[in-house]
Motif scaffolding. Sequence first.
Motif, PDB file in Angstrom:
ATOM      1  N   GLY A   1      -3.171  16.804   6.937  1.00 41.59           N
ATOM      2  CA  GLY A   1      -4.284  15.873   7.077  1.00 41.59           C
ATOM      3  C   GLY A   1      -5.221  15.881   5.889  1.00 41.59           C
ATOM      4  O   GLY A   1      -5.235  14.960   5.077  1.00 41.59           O
TER       5      GLY A   1
ATOM      6  N   ASP B   1      -9.351  13.829   8.126  1.00 38.56           N
ATOM      7  CA  ASP B   1      -8.837  13.121   6.954  1.00 38.56           C
ATOM      8  C   ASP B   1      -9.484  11.742   6.850  1.00 38.56           C
ATOM      9  O   ASP B   1      -9.210  10.848   7.648  1.00 38.56           O
ATOM     10  CB  ASP B   1      -7.323  12.993   7.056  1.00 38.56           C
TER      11      ASP B   1
ATOM     12  N   GLU C   1      -5.218   9.110   6.317  1.00 41.90           N
ATOM     13  CA  GLU C   1      -4.963   8.725   7.707  1.00 41.90           C
ATOM     14  C   GLU C   1      -5.400   7.300   8.043  1.00 41.90           C
ATOM     15  O   GLU C   1      -4.641   6.553   8.677  1.00 41.90           O
ATOM     16  CB  GLU C   1      -5.627   9.727   8.646  1.00 41.90           C
TER      17      GLU C   1
ATOM     18  N   ALA D   1      -2.386   5.037   9.499  1.00 41.33           N
ATOM     19  CA  ALA D   1      -2.354   4.951  10.962  1.00 41.33           C
ATOM     20  C   ALA D   1      -1.807   3.615  11.470  1.00 41.33           C
ATOM     21  O   ALA D   1      -1.037   3.592  12.444  1.00 41.33           O
ATOM     22  CB  ALA D   1      -3.749   5.208  11.532  1.00 41.33           C
TER      23      ALA D   1
ATOM     24  N   LYS E   1      -3.414  10.945  18.936  1.00 42.73           N
ATOM     25  CA  LYS E   1      -4.504  11.772  18.416  1.00 42.73           C
ATOM     26  C   LYS E   1      -5.571  11.985  19.487  1.00 42.73           C
ATOM     27  O   LYS E   1      -6.065  13.124  19.661  1.00 42.73           O
ATOM     28  CB  LYS E   1      -5.115  11.117  17.174  1.00 42.73           C
TER      29      LYS E   1
ATOM     30  N   SER F   1      -3.686  14.808  13.082  1.00 42.38           N
ATOM     31  CA  SER F   1      -3.503  13.787  12.061  1.00 42.38           C
ATOM     32  C   SER F   1      -2.015  13.471  11.944  1.00 42.38           C
ATOM     33  O   SER F   1      -1.233  13.785  12.837  1.00 42.38           O
ATOM     34  CB  SER F   1      -4.083  14.254  10.719  1.00 42.38           C
TER      35      SER F   1
ATOM     36  N   CYS G   1       3.279  13.124  14.253  1.00 40.48           N
ATOM     37  CA  CYS G   1       1.870  13.495  14.318  1.00 40.48           C
ATOM     38  C   CYS G   1       1.777  14.975  14.649  1.00 40.48           C
ATOM     39  O   CYS G   1       2.671  15.544  15.278  1.00 40.48           O
ATOM     40  CB  CYS G   1       1.141  12.691  15.398  1.00 40.48           C
TER      41      CYS G   1
END
Length: 330
Positions: free
Chosen positions: A37, A248, A252, A256, A266, A278, A286
């Motif tokens: 992350g 992060d 991220e 994402a 998450k 992350s 993940c």
Amino acid sequence: MSAALPSADDAADATPAPHAPAPQARAFAPGSVGNIGVGFDVLGHSIEGVRDVATVRRIDEPIVRIRAIRGAVPGADALPLEAARNTAGKALISLRDRLGLEHGFELELDKGIPLGSGLGGSAASCVAALVAANAVLARPLSREALYEFALDGESVSSGSRHGDNVAPMLLGGVVMATSTRMIPLAAPDWLYAVVVHPDQVLETRRARAVLADPYPLAQVVKQSAHLALFLTGLQRGDAGLLREGLVDLLVEPRRAPLIPGFAAVKAAALEHAALGASISGAGPSCFAWFASRADAAAAAPAMRQAFADAGFDSRAYVTPVAGPRAEVLD
């Protein structure tokens, strides 16, 4: 909670003494969580649960030849057998060229890490091949000496030389990787991770492409503060500092959207006592860190369910953050 720093002897093997080489060796390399992350391209840790295996034979011909690539993971049979285009093959070519070896290597790969998973599959192939090849050398090299060849191999897949996957595979546990050095970092034994791999594929080059635009300086400064807190938390074995640092702000948010269900996964981790969560490597896997194995085991089903709600089956691995290193199997 505290953790002692590893000694230099723990960090990497001294160069082994010369010996009569075996004609063949077989080695595995574990999966990994790249970036962790907050440490894009410089931090990673190895994990239990998935691995690649390489079998390497000395041959008289001064070449590197890939004889076979096997594995139950989708796409394994489509990986290139041409050594220069394969991460493991390229790593062995680099090793041969740099050492000026008169003999060559024949390689077989058994893939256990899914392709495009964010679990370090391309790195694991080249590290497993290097560890196996090292075992058949008359003068085996230290793990640190193998690093540059692993970077050469990894660059075939990612298009860049970054060691956040290969370094923790070579040394085990949490490692800081620069272009020239692997630095092992303390990880307390109570620290566990859940790594969830959905039935999705996200190519590393596509995941890196979304990072091309520049970042505002203020955002970079905040990320640096998080990294400092995170590293201090590791060194002190302080769960509170790890929770504050494992955020992060740079990578991220851009990656994402490439991973359907990520936000819910998450959220599920954080709702189940995660210190932080992350994207593992380039994704779509993940990860989340926890202050105990019990917390990690309790969170894993909820994280899988979040992917299921988004329409994707997944597998979850509960692993010590101080995971294994690559080793010879025979």
